[in-house]
Design a protein around this motif. Structure first.
Motif, PDB file in Angstrom:
ATOM      1  N   CYS A 179       0.836  -1.198   0.000  1.00  0.00           N
ATOM      2  CA  CYS A 179       0.000   0.000   0.000  1.00  0.00           C
ATOM      3  C   CYS A 179       0.872   1.250   0.000  1.00  0.00           C
ATOM      4  CB  CYS A 179      -0.929   0.023   1.212  1.00  0.00           C
ATOM      5  SG  CYS A 179      -0.086   0.300   2.785  1.00  0.00           S
ATOM      6  N   ALA A 180       0.217   2.375  -0.200  1.00  0.00           N
ATOM      7  CA  ALA A 180       0.916   3.660  -0.223  1.00  0.00           C
ATOM      8  C   ALA A 180       1.119   4.203   1.184  1.00  0.00           C
ATOM      9  CB  ALA A 180       0.117   4.664  -1.048  1.00  0.00           C
ATOM     10  N   GLY A 181       2.188   4.961   1.347  1.00  0.00           N
ATOM     11  CA  GLY A 181       2.367   5.777   2.540  1.00  0.00           C
ATOM     12  C   GLY A 181       1.744   7.142   2.303  1.00  0.00           C
ATOM     13  N   GLY A 182       1.766   7.978   3.321  1.00  0.00           N
ATOM     14  CA  GLY A 182       1.152   9.290   3.159  1.00  0.00           C
ATOM     15  C   GLY A 182       1.748  10.326   4.094  1.00  0.00           C
ATOM     16  N   GLY A 334      -1.173  -0.132 -13.849  1.00  0.00           N
ATOM     17  CA  GLY A 334      -2.439   0.384 -13.356  1.00  0.00           C
ATOM     18  C   GLY A 334      -2.411   0.929 -11.945  1.00  0.00           C
ATOM     19  N   LEU A 335      -1.253   0.891 -11.277  1.00  0.00           N
ATOM     20  CA  LEU A 335      -1.167   1.368  -9.897  1.00  0.00           C
ATOM     21  C   LEU A 335      -0.710   2.822  -9.866  1.00  0.00           C
ATOM     22  CD1 LEU A 335      -1.158   0.824  -6.785  1.00  0.00           C
ATOM     23  CD2 LEU A 335       1.264   0.208  -7.046  1.00  0.00           C
ATOM     24  N   VAL A 336      -1.464   3.668  -9.174  1.00  0.00           N
ATOM     25  CA  VAL A 336      -1.021   5.033  -8.939  1.00  0.00           C
ATOM     26  C   VAL A 336       0.144   4.980  -7.956  1.00  0.00           C
ATOM     27  CG1 VAL A 336      -1.642   7.298  -8.045  1.00  0.00           C
ATOM     28  CG2 VAL A 336      -3.325   5.971  -9.328  1.00  0.00           C
ATOM     29  N   GLU A 337       1.263   5.575  -8.338  1.00  0.00           N
ATOM     30  CA  GLU A 337       2.393   5.625  -7.419  1.00  0.00           C
ATOM     31  C   GLU A 337       2.261   6.790  -6.449  1.00  0.00           C
ATOM     32  OE1 GLU A 337       6.940   6.926  -7.811  1.00  0.00           O
ATOM     33  OE2 GLU A 337       6.544   5.017  -8.802  1.00  0.00           O
ATOM     34  N   ALA A 338       1.974   7.976  -6.979  1.00  0.00           N
ATOM     35  CA  ALA A 338       1.935   9.169  -6.139  1.00  0.00           C
ATOM     36  C   ALA A 338       0.765  10.065  -6.535  1.00  0.00           C
ATOM     37  CB  ALA A 338       3.250   9.944  -6.246  1.00  0.00           C
ATOM     38  N   SER A 339       0.176  10.724  -5.543  1.00  0.00           N
ATOM     39  CA  SER A 339      -0.962  11.613  -5.803  1.00  0.00           C
ATOM     40  C   SER A 339      -1.085  12.634  -4.679  1.00  0.00           C
ATOM     41  CB  SER A 339      -2.268  10.815  -5.882  1.00  0.00           C
ATOM     42  OG  SER A 339      -2.662  10.374  -4.597  1.00  0.00           O
ATOM     43  N   LEU A 357      -3.718  15.733   1.534  1.00  0.00           N
ATOM     44  CA  LEU A 357      -3.158  14.425   1.849  1.00  0.00           C
ATOM     45  C   LEU A 357      -2.389  13.943   0.627  1.00  0.00           C
ATOM     46  CD1 LEU A 357      -2.621  11.893   3.434  1.00  0.00           C
ATOM     47  CD2 LEU A 357      -4.934  11.097   2.908  1.00  0.00           C
ATOM     48  N   THR A 358      -1.079  13.790   0.808  1.00  0.00           N
ATOM     49  CA  THR A 358      -0.188  13.327  -0.244  1.00  0.00           C
ATOM     50  C   THR A 358       0.124  11.859  -0.005  1.00  0.00           C
ATOM     51  OG1 THR A 358       0.784  15.520  -0.486  1.00  0.00           O
ATOM     52  CG2 THR A 358       2.076  13.665  -1.299  1.00  0.00           C
ATOM     53  N   ARG A 359       0.010  11.044  -1.053  1.00  0.00           N
ATOM     54  CA  ARG A 359       0.243   9.604  -0.935  1.00  0.00           C
ATOM     55  C   ARG A 359       1.272   9.152  -1.957  1.00  0.00           C
ATOM     56  NH1 ARG A 359      -4.603   7.042   1.437  1.00  0.00           N
ATOM     57  NH2 ARG A 359      -6.407   8.455   1.362  1.00  0.00           N
ATOM     58  N   SER A 360       2.022   8.122  -1.603  1.00  0.00           N
ATOM     59  CA  SER A 360       2.888   7.450  -2.569  1.00  0.00           C
ATOM     60  C   SER A 360       3.363   6.117  -2.002  1.00  0.00           C
ATOM     61  CB  SER A 360       4.104   8.300  -2.944  1.00  0.00           C
ATOM     62  OG  SER A 360       4.899   7.608  -3.893  1.00  0.00           O
ATOM     63  N   SER A 361       3.542   5.154  -2.890  1.00  0.00           N
ATOM     64  CA  SER A 361       4.118   3.868  -2.486  1.00  0.00           C
ATOM     65  C   SER A 361       5.637   3.935  -2.444  1.00  0.00           C
ATOM     66  CB  SER A 361       3.671   2.765  -3.457  1.00  0.00           C
ATOM     67  OG  SER A 361       3.929   3.143  -4.796  1.00  0.00           O
ATOM     68  N   VAL A 362       6.205   5.045  -2.921  1.00  0.00           N
ATOM     69  CA  VAL A 362       7.659   5.255  -2.895  1.00  0.00           C
ATOM     70  C   VAL A 362       7.931   6.503  -2.041  1.00  0.00           C
ATOM     71  CG1 VAL A 362       9.713   5.737  -4.273  1.00  0.00           C
ATOM     72  CG2 VAL A 362       7.946   4.201  -5.165  1.00  0.00           C
ATOM     73  N   GLU A 368       8.573  14.270  -2.789  1.00  0.00           N
ATOM     74  CA  GLU A 368       8.658  15.148  -3.960  1.00  0.00           C
ATOM     75  C   GLU A 368       7.356  15.908  -4.155  1.00  0.00           C
ATOM     76  OE1 GLU A 368       9.089  17.033  -7.664  1.00  0.00           O
ATOM     77  OE2 GLU A 368      10.521  16.475  -6.110  1.00  0.00           O
ATOM     78  N   VAL A 369       6.217  15.201  -4.050  1.00  0.00           N
ATOM     79  CA  VAL A 369       4.921  15.868  -4.183  1.00  0.00           C
ATOM     80  C   VAL A 369       4.717  16.851  -3.031  1.00  0.00           C
ATOM     81  CG1 VAL A 369       2.427  15.553  -4.380  1.00  0.00           C
ATOM     82  CG2 VAL A 369       3.968  13.850  -5.362  1.00  0.00           C
ATOM     83  N   ALA A 370       5.064  16.433  -1.825  1.00  0.00           N
ATOM     84  CA  ALA A 370       4.901  17.307  -0.661  1.00  0.00           C
ATOM     85  C   ALA A 370       5.730  18.583  -0.802  1.00  0.00           C
ATOM     86  CB  ALA A 370       5.291  16.557   0.612  1.00  0.00           C
ATOM     87  N   GLU A 371       6.944  18.456  -1.306  1.00  0.00           N
ATOM     88  CA  GLU A 371       7.800  19.634  -1.482  1.00  0.00           C
ATOM     89  C   GLU A 371       7.288  20.536  -2.604  1.00  0.00           C
ATOM     90  OE1 GLU A 371       9.873  20.627   0.531  1.00  0.00           O
ATOM     91  OE2 GLU A 371      10.698  18.932   1.621  1.00  0.00           O
ATOM     92  N   GLN A 372       6.696  19.942  -3.630  1.00  0.00           N
ATOM     93  CA  GLN A 372       6.077  20.761  -4.683  1.00  0.00           C
ATOM     94  C   GLN A 372       4.962  21.610  -4.100  1.00  0.00           C
ATOM     95  OE1 GLN A 372       2.890  20.664  -6.083  1.00  0.00           O
ATOM     96  NE2 GLN A 372       3.153  21.557  -8.115  1.00  0.00           N
ATOM     97  N   LEU A 373       4.154  21.001  -3.230  1.00  0.00           N
ATOM     98  CA  LEU A 373       3.085  21.750  -2.564  1.00  0.00           C
ATOM     99  C   LEU A 373       3.657  22.841  -1.663  1.00  0.00           C
ATOM    100  CD1 LEU A 373       0.856  18.698  -1.636  1.00  0.00           C
ATOM    101  CD2 LEU A 373       0.259  20.473  -3.280  1.00  0.00           C
ATOM    102  N   ARG A 374       4.711  22.479  -0.917  1.00  0.00           N
ATOM    103  CA  ARG A 374       5.350  23.481  -0.066  1.00  0.00           C
ATOM    104  C   ARG A 374       5.780  24.692  -0.894  1.00  0.00           C
ATOM    105  NH1 ARG A 374       8.461  23.448   4.728  1.00  0.00           N
ATOM    106  NH2 ARG A 374       8.769  21.196   4.755  1.00  0.00           N
ATOM    107  N   ALA A 375       6.401  24.437  -2.039  1.00  0.00           N
ATOM    108  CA  ALA A 375       6.876  25.529  -2.893  1.00  0.00           C
ATOM    109  C   ALA A 375       5.719  26.413  -3.356  1.00  0.00           C
ATOM    110  CB  ALA A 375       7.634  24.958  -4.086  1.00  0.00           C
TER     111      ALA A 375
END
Length: 479
Positions: A179-182, A334-339, A357-362, A368-375
């Motif tokens: 499953c993904a982490g968040g 078919g698996l979303v890695e990050a969102s 809420l940022t999620r990713s299995s990696v 990376e997504v969280a830092e994009q939001l921070r920026a």
């Protein structure tokens, strides 16, 4: 009464009893007491840990003493969402359920089948006298939906089991092995305000499907916060001044409704632009969001406004923030890695908060997504906080328990199950961090529309799941 006559009667009886107990996330005192009392009434070893998780132990049935001890695990809390026209208090009322063909539904609210059906199933095993099983621990965790507090607080050494069966998967032909982490990303700001009285523009969005911000993020459904930001952005040329925004709700639910109030220097011109945008949005979503309702009107109001410059900065930051699928997995088709889900936007009397809420299995792409939001938010002068980060669950497709479930499923149902990783936050990742040697797998009955008032549980699937679980318990390997 219809519900109590459904098969398997044990599960639906226990689900009805559970759903009579209010159990919002972070307010689980009543359901903790309910489950504790249930275990004690069976004269089973029952206790509540310092976090609020309830652990109930039951000895093996005769002849099963030489099998590995298992952990049956589900979470006690539920997502509390209701339709705008439904009058309901999740802190004091029990869920009102009804049968609709093959589905059990709730009247205008979430059903709580996520993860109440798992809880009811474990209760049914605990109280059974005729179901063979090895020694087991029932682990009922708290606050899975808004922080995984129970799994975070589970102490090493609490559990004795070697195999964990998580009952929180929502497709009955799936066996989840990852499953993904968040991480929660939150942005805040306090703006200077000035009083405003007079005519303002009100844009209101209702009727979106919403849904689970992990499992449903790939479906391209409308996000009320994103759609509102489009109506705000188109008004920047009209010297827009924000009064208030109230949009979205829980981080793990795609927002279905939102409203914004603002002023513009030329309302007639803005209304023309907004009507064009409305037509475009309705066309974009016509095959997905058939119940979407967008209302644009002029209203008399008395609120505090933030400046034109601050309004533009806020709107541009919101417009720049990523929402939806960020990356598909290159390894699992078919698996979303990050969102990311822009879950809630509130501006009230100059006080702003934006919850994501940022999620990713990696782990690296999660950050990376969280830092994009921070920026994006820091460019708008906001304070940004990362909280509640939790790890994903690394798949092990060759573990013994996964192979056992695959073989049982294929033999029993005549078809191979889908062995998958999911883009949702199962507690297995956190529990595995505490118990790295424990084998884990997740499965469950079919539940549709989780985290929304459209949530419904399949009756036939629950029967299938119950039969599957009993066969699994019989085939738990020897120590």
């Amino acid at each position: 009464m219809d519900l109590l006559n459904l098969e398997p009667k044990a599960i639906w009886k226990n689900f009805s009893a559970l759903n009579s107990v209010p159990r919002p996330s972070k307010k689980e005192e009543k359901v903790i007491a309910f489950i504790k009392s249930f275990g004690e009434s069976l004269n089973l070893d029952t206790y509540v840990d310092k976090t609020g998780n309830v652990i109930i132990r039951k000895p093996a049935t005769p002849g099963m003493e030489d099998r590995k001890m298992i952990v049956l695990q589900s979470h006690l809390d539920m997502v509390c969402q209701k339709n705008n026209d439904t009058v309901f208090d999740f802190e004091t009322q029990g869920i009102e359920m009804y049968v609709d063909g093959d589905w059990v539904r709730a009247k205008g609210t979430t059903l709580g089948a996520d993860n109440g059906l798992g809880v009811a199933t474990i209760m049914s095993i605990l109280e059974s006298n005729d179901i063979p099983h090895p020694a087991l621990e029932a682990l009922f965790t708290i606050d899975e939906e808004t922080g995984m507090t129970g799994a975070f607080g589970l102490e090493e050494g609490t559990l004795q089991g070697e195999i964990l069966l998580n009952l929180d998967t929502e497709e009955d032909d799936e066996i989840d092995i990852g499953c993904a982490g968040g991480v929660d990303v939150s942005a805040y700001h306090s703006y200077a305000t000035q009083s405003f009285t007079g005519k303002a523009i009100c844009v209101s969005i209702k009727g979106l499907k919403g849904g689970h911000s992990g499992m449903d993020i790939i479906k391209g459904r409308g996000n009320a916060n994103v759609l509102l930001s489009r109506f705000l952005f188109v008004g920047l040329s009209q010297q827009l001044q924000l009064l208030s925004i109230q949009s979205g709700g829980l981080r793990n639910a795609i927002p279905r409704e939102g409203t914004a109030y603002f002023t513009v220097n030329n309302s007639a011109e803005y209304l023309k632009l907004a009507e064009v945008l409305k037509s475009e949005i309705l066309n974009e979503y016509k095959s997905i969001e058939k119940e979407i309702n967008i209302n644009i009107s002029e209203v008399e109001t008395e609120q505090n406004a933030i400046s034109i410059e601050d309004s533009a900065s806020l709107i541009k930051s919101l417009k720049a923030a990523h929402n939806g699928v960020y990356r598909m997995s290159p390894d699992v088709e078919g698996l979303v890695e990050a969102s990311n889900n822009i879950a809630k936007v509130v501006l009230d009397n100059g006080e702003l908060k934006i919850l994501n809420l940022t999620r990713s299995s990696v782990e690296s792409t999660k950050m990376e997504v969280a830092e994009q939001l921070r920026a994006a938010f820091e460019l708008g002068g906001m304070r940004v906080k990362f909280t509640g980060s939790y790890p994903g669950w690394q798949p092990n497709p060759h573990s013994e328990i996964v192979e056992i479930l695959e073989n049982i499923y294929t033999r029993k149902f005549g078809d191979k199950p889908n062995v998958v990783a999911c883009h949702a936050g199962l507690e297995c990742g956190l529990i595995g961090a505490h118990y790295p040697k424990m084998e884990m797998v997740s499965f469950g009955p079919t539940i549709k529309g989780a985290h929304s008032p459209e949530e419904r549980a399949s009756i036939a699937s629950t029967q299938k799941f119950w039969s599957f679980l009993q066969d699994i318990l019989k085939e738990i390997p020897k120590k």
